[in-house]
Write a protein that holds these residues in place. Sequence first.
Motif, short mmCIF file in Angstrom:
data_model
loop_
_atom_site.label_atom_id
_atom_site.label_comp_id
_atom_site.label_asym_id
_atom_site.label_seq_id
_atom_site.Cartn_x
_atom_site.Cartn_y
_atom_site.Cartn_z
N LYS A 169 48.64 42.20 39.02
CA LYS A 169 48.87 42.35 40.65
C LYS A 169 48.30 43.54 41.13
N SER A 170 47.66 43.62 42.37
CA SER A 170 46.80 44.50 43.02
C SER A 170 47.09 44.33 44.28
N LYS A 171 46.64 45.34 45.32
CA LYS A 171 46.54 45.20 46.54
C LYS A 171 45.59 44.34 46.79
N GLY A 172 45.77 43.47 47.91
CA GLY A 172 44.85 42.41 48.42
C GLY A 172 44.93 41.05 47.53
N ILE A 173 45.47 40.85 46.59
CA ILE A 173 45.55 39.74 45.67
C ILE A 173 46.24 38.32 46.38
N GLU A 174 47.11 38.96 47.35
CA GLU A 174 47.71 37.69 47.93
C GLU A 174 46.75 36.82 49.00
N GLU A 175 46.16 37.93 49.40
CA GLU A 175 45.30 37.45 50.39
C GLU A 175 44.23 36.84 49.99
N VAL A 176 43.69 36.93 48.72
CA VAL A 176 42.39 36.51 48.19
C VAL A 176 42.84 34.96 47.43
N LEU A 177 44.04 35.14 46.84
CA LEU A 177 44.68 33.90 46.29
C LEU A 177 44.83 32.82 47.71
N ALA A 178 45.30 33.25 48.82
CA ALA A 178 45.48 32.38 49.79
C ALA A 178 43.94 31.80 50.23
N MET A 179 43.10 32.72 50.18
CA MET A 179 41.54 32.22 50.46
C MET A 179 41.32 31.17 49.54
N LEU A 180 41.65 31.38 48.36
CA LEU A 180 41.15 30.53 47.35
C LEU A 180 41.78 29.17 47.45
N LYS A 181 43.20 29.23 47.83
CA LYS A 181 43.90 27.94 48.09
C LYS A 181 43.18 27.23 49.34
N PHE A 205 31.89 24.76 47.69
CA PHE A 205 32.30 24.96 46.28
C PHE A 205 31.66 26.35 45.78
N GLU A 206 30.56 26.72 46.20
CA GLU A 206 30.15 27.89 46.06
C GLU A 206 31.28 28.97 46.24
N ASN A 207 31.62 28.72 47.59
CA ASN A 207 32.64 29.81 48.00
C ASN A 207 33.91 29.86 47.30
N VAL A 208 34.29 28.75 46.73
CA VAL A 208 35.49 28.76 46.02
C VAL A 208 35.22 29.49 44.71
N HIS A 209 34.14 29.42 44.11
CA HIS A 209 33.62 29.99 42.93
C HIS A 209 33.71 31.39 43.10
N ASP A 210 33.03 31.85 44.10
CA ASP A 210 32.87 33.55 44.66
C ASP A 210 34.40 34.16 44.81
N ILE A 211 35.14 33.22 45.54
CA ILE A 211 36.54 33.69 45.71
C ILE A 211 37.34 33.89 44.46
N TYR A 212 37.13 32.72 43.46
CA TYR A 212 37.74 32.95 42.38
C TYR A 212 37.32 34.36 41.40
N ASN A 213 36.14 34.53 41.52
CA ASN A 213 35.72 35.70 41.02
C ASN A 213 36.25 36.87 41.55
N ARG A 214 36.27 36.97 42.94
CA ARG A 214 36.84 38.16 43.49
C ARG A 214 38.45 38.10 43.16
N LEU A 215 38.98 37.09 42.79
CA LEU A 215 40.28 37.39 42.37
C LEU A 215 40.42 37.94 41.14
N VAL A 216 39.58 37.35 40.35
CA VAL A 216 39.59 38.14 38.83
C VAL A 216 39.18 39.54 38.86
N TYR A 217 38.24 39.90 39.77
CA TYR A 217 37.91 41.22 39.74
C TYR A 217 39.34 41.95 40.39
N LEU A 218 39.94 41.60 41.34
CA LEU A 218 41.21 42.33 41.76
C LEU A 218 42.22 42.30 40.52
N CYS A 219 42.22 41.62 39.88
CA CYS A 219 43.27 41.32 38.43
C CYS A 219 42.68 42.42 37.29
#
Length: 131
Positions: free
Chosen positions: A77-89, A112-126
Amino acid sequence: MKLLKSIIAISIFMAISTSSAQSITDKWKQLSEFHELLNQTFKPCEDGDFKPLKLNSQELFTKVEALEVAKIPTELKSKGIEEVLAMLKNQTKNVNELVKSKAPNAEIMRAFENVHDIYNRLVYLCEPSKK
């Protein structure tokens, strides 16, 4: 040309973040399941084969919906993860809707590229080093 540059950038980012993504997905089962299906569908799309995505867009959406904030391992868990997870969904839902409406492949790929980019952002935040 723009699409090719995006694909190359995404590929480089994926190569760099693969090892950290693996350890993160090892700790978060639902993210691992989403990531596995994402890889199985994204790579063929990069090569122009949209069949795997079109067959699995609903399942991809189902898997992203299983990613609940309450189930995120504490150490990830980190700051901003909830927002990025909502974007991914939201973006995964958008891809599923585009597939269902038989949108042009180019439009599906952009989303779909946006999904992939957002997923990578989520991993980065983790990543523990990013906290």
